[in-house]
Design a protein around this motif. Structure first.
Motif, short mmCIF file in Angstrom:
data_model
loop_
_atom_site.label_atom_id
_atom_site.label_comp_id
_atom_site.label_asym_id
_atom_site.label_seq_id
_atom_site.Cartn_x
_atom_site.Cartn_y
_atom_site.Cartn_z
N UNK A 201 20.70 69.77 29.53
CA UNK A 201 21.75 69.07 28.90
C UNK A 201 21.85 67.66 28.42
N UNK A 202 21.24 67.07 29.21
CA UNK A 202 21.15 65.43 29.18
C UNK A 202 20.10 65.36 27.76
N UNK A 203 19.24 66.02 27.86
CA UNK A 203 18.46 65.83 26.74
C UNK A 203 19.00 66.19 25.15
N UNK A 204 19.83 67.12 25.43
CA UNK A 204 20.61 67.52 24.08
C UNK A 204 21.58 66.47 23.73
N UNK A 205 22.02 65.67 24.75
CA UNK A 205 23.09 64.51 24.44
C UNK A 205 22.12 63.40 23.99
N UNK A 206 20.90 63.17 24.52
CA UNK A 206 20.32 61.98 23.93
C UNK A 206 19.85 62.56 22.52
N UNK A 207 19.71 63.65 22.24
CA UNK A 207 19.11 63.97 20.85
C UNK A 207 20.21 63.80 20.00
N UNK A 208 21.37 64.04 20.22
CA UNK A 208 22.71 63.90 19.22
C UNK A 208 23.16 62.34 18.89
#
Ligand code: FBP
Length: 600
Positions: free
Chosen positions: A407-414
Motif C-alpha cells: 500500500x505504501x509503495x503504491x502511495x510513494x509511486x504516485x
C-alpha cells in the motif's frame, strides 16, 4: 596573536587575566589553566567585536533598543514562590515516572511579590536551540538582568550555535555591553542556534566538564518541544547523578505547537504570524488590484497548522487548508485539489479569476495515506539508513519501492518524483521530515491546473487560471519582536532566572493570563514531565512533550469554519499592515486572534 589586537582589547585581555589569576598566584596549574581560558575567552570577544564593528544598526533598531519590556506584577520587585499541588504527566504516567524518577511529579510554581533576600553568587549558561523565533534575545536579556539583580557577581555564559556549543565547549561570557546591543531585536545571532540533539550520555558528560570549569549552577535551554524534551532528559541525568546542576527550559517556536493547559503560547508565534499576515495582506491587495492571479502561499509550521490558521483569521483569504482537518476527514490529495479547484471555478463563473490560497507547510504528512507511508519510511531509513545512503538517486527510489509495504509503495509511486525524493532525504537530528524543502504550493497548483483543464473539457470551468507561488517562513522568524513577544520573552527570561534562584530543575518557565494587561500576567514554572507522553520516534517509543495540533473543536478553528465559505465566494480580504511598535495599545499590544479566541 596578541600583535594583531588593538590596544583597548590588549588591556582588556591583561586586566581580565590578572583579575582571574592573582588570587591564586601560588597554584601554578590553576595559573596556567586560567591563562589559557582568559586567552580563549578574550579572543572570542575580540572576534565578536570585529564582526559587530562591520554591521550598522537601522534607525528602528536604535530607537527600539530603549523599549523597556513590561513585567507582570509578580516579577516586578522581590519574588516569592507559591507552590501548587504535585503534577502528573498528560499520559503514560507509569512509564514517564519510571524514566524520570528524580524530576517527576513536582508541583506547579507561581511567582508572587515577596521580600528582599540575599542570594549567593551563581553562574548560569544559556543555549538557543532549533529554529529562530522573534524574542529569543529578550529571553536572554531577562535572564541577564534578573541574575545581575539577584547578585551583581552572577555571570551569564552563552553557549554558541545551539546545544552543540555545550558539548564542544564553545561559549562567551555575556556582558552588559553585549546584552545592550541585542535588546528587543529579532534573530538568534547574539550566540547563534543549532539543532544538535542532546541525548547521549557522553554529550551530557562533555557538557558537565565545561559546566564544572565555568562553575555553572544552571543551564537554560530555549527551544521547542524537542529541545525542551532534551532539557528534561538532561535535568534528570544531572539530578540522578547529584551533580548539583539545574536545567530550565523556555517555550520557543514560531510554529505555535508548544502549548497546553500551562503554556498559553510559544514565543515568536505572535511576531512571525503578524509578519506573514502583513505580507499576505499586501499580496491580497495586489491580487484584488490586478485581478488576474491565483496566489498559492505556503506557510511555515512543520506539523501543526496554527500559523496558517492564524494568518487566515487575520487576512481572510479565499481558501486555507488546515492539515488537522484533512487528517480527521481522511482526505486524499485529490480531494484537497478538488476543493481548491471548486473555489477557483466558482469564482471564475462570477468573473473573478483571482484569489489567495494558504497552505500549511506540514500538509503532506497529514494526508493519511502519505502520513502512513512516511511513518514506514521513517522506520525504514532509521533501520537501514547506512546501506541506503551510499546508493545513487535511482537506486534509492528502487530500494524504497522494494522495501515498503504494498500500500505504501503504491502511495510513494504516485507522488511526483521531486516530492517523493524530498520525503526520502535525511531527517533533521530530531527525526523530522524537512517539510520546508517540499514545494507543496507548486504541487497543489499544478494539480489544480490539471483538474481545471479536465473540467474545461467537460464544460465545468470557464475561466482563466494563472497561479503564482510563495513560501513565507524564514521571512518571519527573525523579525523584530512585537510588543507582545518583547514583553512575553523578557518575562520568561526573568522567570527562568527565578526558577534557578529558587533551586528548581526540570522546569519550564511560563507566563499565563497573557490576554490581560501585562501587569496581570502570571509568571512561574511547570515541571516538564507534566507535558510528556510516549511517542514513536525513529522506530522507538520515546518520552516526548506532546505537540499541540490545531483542535477542530477549538474556538480558532470554529471561527474559521464559520466564515470560510463566504471568504471563498466573495472577496473579504483584510490587510493587517506592518507590526506597530509605537501608537495606540489596541494596535501595538494586540495578541494573536488564536490567543484571543482561545482565552475568550
Ligand atoms: P522549531 O520547531 O525549532 O522552532 O523550528 C520550526 C521551524 O521554523 C519550522 O517551521 C520549519 O519547518 C523548520 O523550523 C525549518 O528548519 P530549518 O531552520 O532547519 O530550515
Amino acid at each position: 596573536m596578541i600583535s594583531g589586537i588593538v590596544l583597548p582589547e590588549k588591556i582588556f585581555l591583561i586586566v581580565g587575566f590578572l583579575m582571574e589569576t592573582l588570587p591564586h598566584i601560588a597554584d601554578l596549574s590553576y595559573f596556567c589553566r586560567a591563562l589559557s581560558r582568559c586567552w580563549l575567552d578574550n579572543n572570542k570577544i575580540i572576534l565578536y567585536n570585529k564582526q559587530k564593528g562591520k554591521m550598522k544598526k537601522s534607525l528602528l533598531q536604535k530607537e527600539r533598543s530603549s523599549y523597556q519590556p513590561k513585567l507582570p506584577k509578580g516579577l516586578q520587585g522581590a519574588v516569592k514562590v507559591k507552590e501548587g499541588a504535585p503534577t502528573q504527566s498528560v499520559s503514560d504516567r507509569e512509564e514517564i515516572q519510571k524514566l524520570f524518577p528524580n524530576t517527576y511529579g513536582m508541583p506547579l510554581v507561581e511567582f508572587v511579590p515577596g521580600n528582599e533576600a540575599n542570594h549567593e553568587a551563581m553562574n548560569v549558561g544559556v543555549i538557543l536551540s532549533g529554529g529562530q523565533a522573534p524574542g529569543g534575545h529578550n529571553v536572554i536579556c531577562g535572564i541577564f538582568d534578573e541574575v545581575k539583580k539577584l547578585n551583581p557577581n552572577n555571570r551569564l555564559y552563552g553557549f554558541l550555535m545551539g546545544p552543540g556549543g555545550l558539548v564542544e565547549h564553545n561559549y562567551i561570557e555575556l556582558t552588559a555591553e553585549i546584552i545592550d546591543d541585542y535588546r528587543n531585536t529579532g534573530g538568534f545571532d547574539m550566540i547563534g542556534s543549532g539543532r544538535t540533539k542532546l541525548e547521549e550520555e557522553d554529550q551530557f558528560e562533555k557538557g558537565l566538564e565545561i559546566i564544572r570549569k565555568l562553575d555553572i549552577q544552571a543551564i537554560v535551554i530555549i527551544g521547542g518541544d524537542d529541545s525542551n524534551t532534551n532539557a528534561c532528559v538532561l535535568a534528570e541525568y544531572y539530578a540522578a547523578k547529584k551533580c548539583g546542576v539545574q536545567v530550565i527550559g523556555c517555550p520557543k517556536t514560531i510554529d505555535g505547537d508548544l502549548k497546553n493547559d500551562q503554556i498559553e503560547t510559544s514565543f515568536g508565534f505572535d511576531t512571525a504570524t503578524k509578519t506573514y499576515a502583513e505580507l499576505i495582506g499586501n499580496i491580497e491587495r495586489d491580487c484584488n488590484s490586478a485581478r488576474k492571479y491565483w496566489h498559492f502561499i505556503k506557510l511555515m509550521g512543520r506539523s501543526a497548522s496554527h500559523i496558517a490558521l492564524e494568518c487566515a483569521l487575520q487576512c481572510q483569504p479565499n481558501v486555507c487548508i488546515v492539515s488537522e482537518e484533512v487528517q480527521q476527514k481522511d482526505m486524499t490529495l485529490n480531494q484537497i485539489v478538488e476543493q481548491i479547484a471548486a473555489a477557483v471555478a466558482d469564482r471564475a463563473s462570477r468573473g473573478m479569476n483571482f484569489g489567495v490560497v494558504l497552505i500549511p507547510e506540514g500538509l503532506i504528512e497529514f494526508i493519511p495515506s502519505i502520513g502512513r507511508m512516511i511513518g514506514e519510511l521513517n522506520d525504514l531509513l532509521a533501520a537501514h539508513g547506512a546501506d541506503y545512503k551510499d546508493l545513487d538517486k535511482e537506486a534509492q527510489r528502487a530500494y524504497i519501492l522494494a522495501h515498503l509495504s504494498k500500500e505504501n509503495a503504491e502511495t510513494f509511486a504516485t507522488l511526483p518524483e521531486g516530492v517523493a525524493r524530498q520525503l526520502s532525504l535525511d531527517r533533521d537530528p530530531h527525526g523530522n521530515v524537512q517539510v520546508s524543502l517540499i514545494e507543496t504550493e507548486r504541487l497543489l497548483s499544478d494539480m489544480v491546473e490539471a483538474k481545471l483543464v479536465a473540467w474545461k473539457k467537460d464544460g465545468k470551468f470557464d475561466g482563466k487560471f494563472a497561479p503564482l507561488h510563495h513560501f513565507f517562513g524564514y521571512e518571519g522568524r527573525c523579525a523584530a519582536p512585537s510588543n507582545f513577544d518583547a514583553d512575553y520573552c523578557y518575562a520568561l527570561g526573568v522567570s527562568a532566572a527565578q526558577l534557578i534562584a529558587n533551586g528548581k530543575t526540570g522546569y519550564m518557565a511560563i507566563v499565563k493570563n497573557t490576554t490581560a494587561p501585562t501587569d496581570e500576567w502570571k509568571a512561574g514554572g511547570v515541571p516538564i514531565t507534566m507535558m510528556m507522553n510516549m511517542e514513536r520516534r525513529s522506530g522507538e517509543m520515546k518520552p516526548v512533550i506532546r505537540k499541540a495540533l490545531v483542535e477542530l473543536n477549538g474556538a480558532p478553528f470554529r471561527e474559521f469554519a464559520r466564515l470560510r465559505d463566504e471568504w471563498a465566494k466573495e472577496t473579504c480580504f483584510i490587510y493587517p499592515g506592518p507590526i506597530q511598535y509605537w501608537g495606540p495599545a489596541a494596535v501595538c499590544d494586540r495578541t494573536t486572534r488564536t490567543l484571543e479566541l482561545e482565552q475568550q
